[in-house]
Design a protein around this motif. Structure first.
Motif, mmCIF file in Angstrom:
data_model
loop_
_atom_site.group_PDB
_atom_site.id
_atom_site.type_symbol
_atom_site.label_atom_id
_atom_site.label_comp_id
_atom_site.label_asym_id
_atom_site.label_seq_id
_atom_site.Cartn_x
_atom_site.Cartn_y
_atom_site.Cartn_z
ATOM 1 N N LEU A 144 0.818 -1.214 0.000
ATOM 2 C CA LEU A 144 0.000 0.000 0.000
ATOM 3 C C LEU A 144 0.848 1.259 0.000
ATOM 4 O O LEU A 144 0.433 2.305 -0.504
ATOM 5 N N PHE A 145 2.033 1.167 0.585
ATOM 6 C CA PHE A 145 2.891 2.357 0.620
ATOM 7 C C PHE A 145 3.249 2.833 -0.783
ATOM 8 O O PHE A 145 3.439 4.031 -1.009
ATOM 9 N N VAL B 129 -3.508 8.836 -0.384
ATOM 10 C CA VAL B 129 -3.582 9.840 0.692
ATOM 11 C C VAL B 129 -3.633 11.267 0.141
ATOM 12 O O VAL B 129 -4.412 12.093 0.625
ATOM 13 N N ASN B 130 -2.825 11.559 -0.869
ATOM 14 C CA ASN B 130 -2.733 12.940 -1.369
ATOM 15 C C ASN B 130 -3.674 13.245 -2.517
ATOM 16 O O ASN B 130 -3.790 14.402 -2.925
ATOM 17 N N GLU C 200 -2.049 -1.253 8.399
ATOM 18 C CA GLU C 200 -3.234 -0.409 8.332
ATOM 19 C C GLU C 200 -3.157 0.807 9.229
ATOM 20 O O GLU C 200 -3.778 1.832 8.967
ATOM 21 N N GLY D 252 0.676 5.073 -1.785
ATOM 22 C CA GLY D 252 0.352 6.049 -0.746
ATOM 23 C C GLY D 252 0.059 7.443 -1.265
ATOM 24 O O GLY D 252 -0.879 8.100 -0.796
ATOM 25 N N ASP D 253 0.818 7.910 -2.222
ATOM 26 C CA ASP D 253 0.594 9.266 -2.738
ATOM 27 C C ASP D 253 -0.766 9.366 -3.424
ATOM 28 O O ASP D 253 -1.529 10.304 -3.186
ATOM 29 N N HIS E 282 -0.944 2.940 9.475
ATOM 30 C CA HIS E 282 -0.365 4.080 8.773
ATOM 31 C C HIS E 282 -1.378 4.818 7.899
ATOM 32 O O HIS E 282 -1.082 5.911 7.398
ATOM 33 N N PHE E 283 -2.561 4.239 7.711
ATOM 34 C CA PHE E 283 -3.587 4.881 6.890
ATOM 35 C C PHE E 283 -4.788 5.324 7.719
ATOM 36 O O PHE E 283 -5.735 5.880 7.187
#
Length: 351
Positions: free
Chosen positions: A85-86, A93-94, A132, A89-90, A134-135
């Protein structure tokens, strides 16, 4: 009884059959392979125009899925292992989680990211993590986890059709082959859900007339272990420990917590997760329980528990994995991850 895998697969078939907006994308999800854990088996044969295999690029998968969602489709994207998932991530999340605010509510991203999470399979440090945490706490992003005590397929349907924002859907690797449980013996089941926290918490109360000795909170792959732990504590130690199984990890289901604690105040509140407890789900759950209990440094600030026989501060206990990468060696992996014995021992140490 059907397994978790059966429930998820059947739900995907039903979703795609009922709504042409639903599309699937991910690595190796076409038949005959049907995905790394076979959750998507049969779908590309039935719906070849709406199941897309992708390159090995998690960022591309989530970016493409976000664009499809913005154009009115209901994409369900599979990330083969949650560890990856990392790499997305961008985009997640962004972008996906922020478009609603960036475009002043004129755009929504109804996107589901399914991913297999956790260890106990001997896959080593980069394919066995529970990331999870981290999200969680990302505005606009929901984190949801199915389990064996309710329908994973129904939870997936809810995430796909009823949530207008992106959902990270956490599936435990070790639970795919487990049969769903219709309930727990000698326990009463209550489903807690509301508009603010729509993904349900399943509350299982021991049959008794007084407040419980303890309340255990858990989710996902830890549910089967916690069930065995509380059954042992009841049979061998005569301790009455209730079980609260959370499916909505983020945002934290504060309304569920308040409703559960309004009904009965435990002496002990235990939080069990497969990840390390540092900066994780259990820390936020503990904070929410303690804030509502109204006790700071042992001084009662409020009394929301009318009829409770206990006025003592709640003791908290967090149980999770060792603060280290997950070993490849199976015995070392077992030592690093929380087991039934660890849960029982830690609970007994509190009394």
């Amino acid at each position: 009884m059907p397994t978790v895998l059966d429930s998820l697969n059947q739900s995907l078939h039903q979703l795609m059959d009922a709504d042409e907006r639903v599309v699937l994308l991910g690595e190796d999800i076409l038949d005959p392979y049907g995905g790394a854990f076979k959750v998507t088996r049969g779908l590309s044969s039935r719906f070849p125009a709406r199941v897309f295999t992708t390159p090995i690029s998690e960022a591309a998968i989530v970016g493409l899925a976000s664009g499809l969602a913005l154009r009115g489709l209901l994409p369900i994207a599979e990330i083969m292992f949650g560890d990856f998932l990392f790499l997305a991530g961008d985009q997640l999340v962004n972008h996906a989680a922020k478009f609603r605010w960036m475009y002043n509510d004129t755009a929504r991203v109804p996107l589901v990211i399914r991913t297999a999470m956790g260890g106990r399979r001997g896959y080593g440090p980069t394919h066995s993590q529970s990331v999870e945490k981290h999200f969680m706490g990302v505005p606009g992003l929901w984190v949801v986890a199915p389990h064996v005590l309710s329908s994973p397929g129904e939870l997936l349907r809810q995430a796909t059709l009823e949530c207008p924002d992106p959902v990270v859907f956490i599936e435990s690797k070790t639970c795919y082959g487990r049969s769903l449980l219709p309930g727990l013996p000698e326990m009463t089941t209550t489903v807690v859900s509301d508009a603010e926290s729509p993904f349900p918490t399943m509350l299982f109360r021991q049959d008794r007339a007084s407040d419980p000795d303890g309340l255990m909170w858990c989710y996902g792959g830890m549910v089967p272990l916690c069930v065995e732990a509380i059954q042992h504590l009841r049979a061998a130690e005569h301790l009455s420990v209730d079980l609260a199984v959370v499916s909505q990890l983020s945002p934290v289901p504060s309304t569920h917590i308040r409703r559960i604690l309004d009904d009965a105040r435990p002496q002990l509140s235990v939080y069990v997760e497969e990840a390390s407890v540092a900066h994780g789900w259990s820390a936020e759950m503990l904070a929410q329980v303690q804030e509502y209990a109204g006790a700071i440094n042992g001084t009662a600030r409020a009394a929301p528990y009318e009829g409770s026989t206990s006025d003592r501060p709640i003791r908290h206990e967090r149980i999770g994995a060792a603060y280290s990468p997950i070993p490849s060696n199976r015995e070392q992996e077992r030592e690093a991850l929380p087991q039934i014995h660890d849960i029982v021992t830690r609970v007994l140490e509190c009394f």
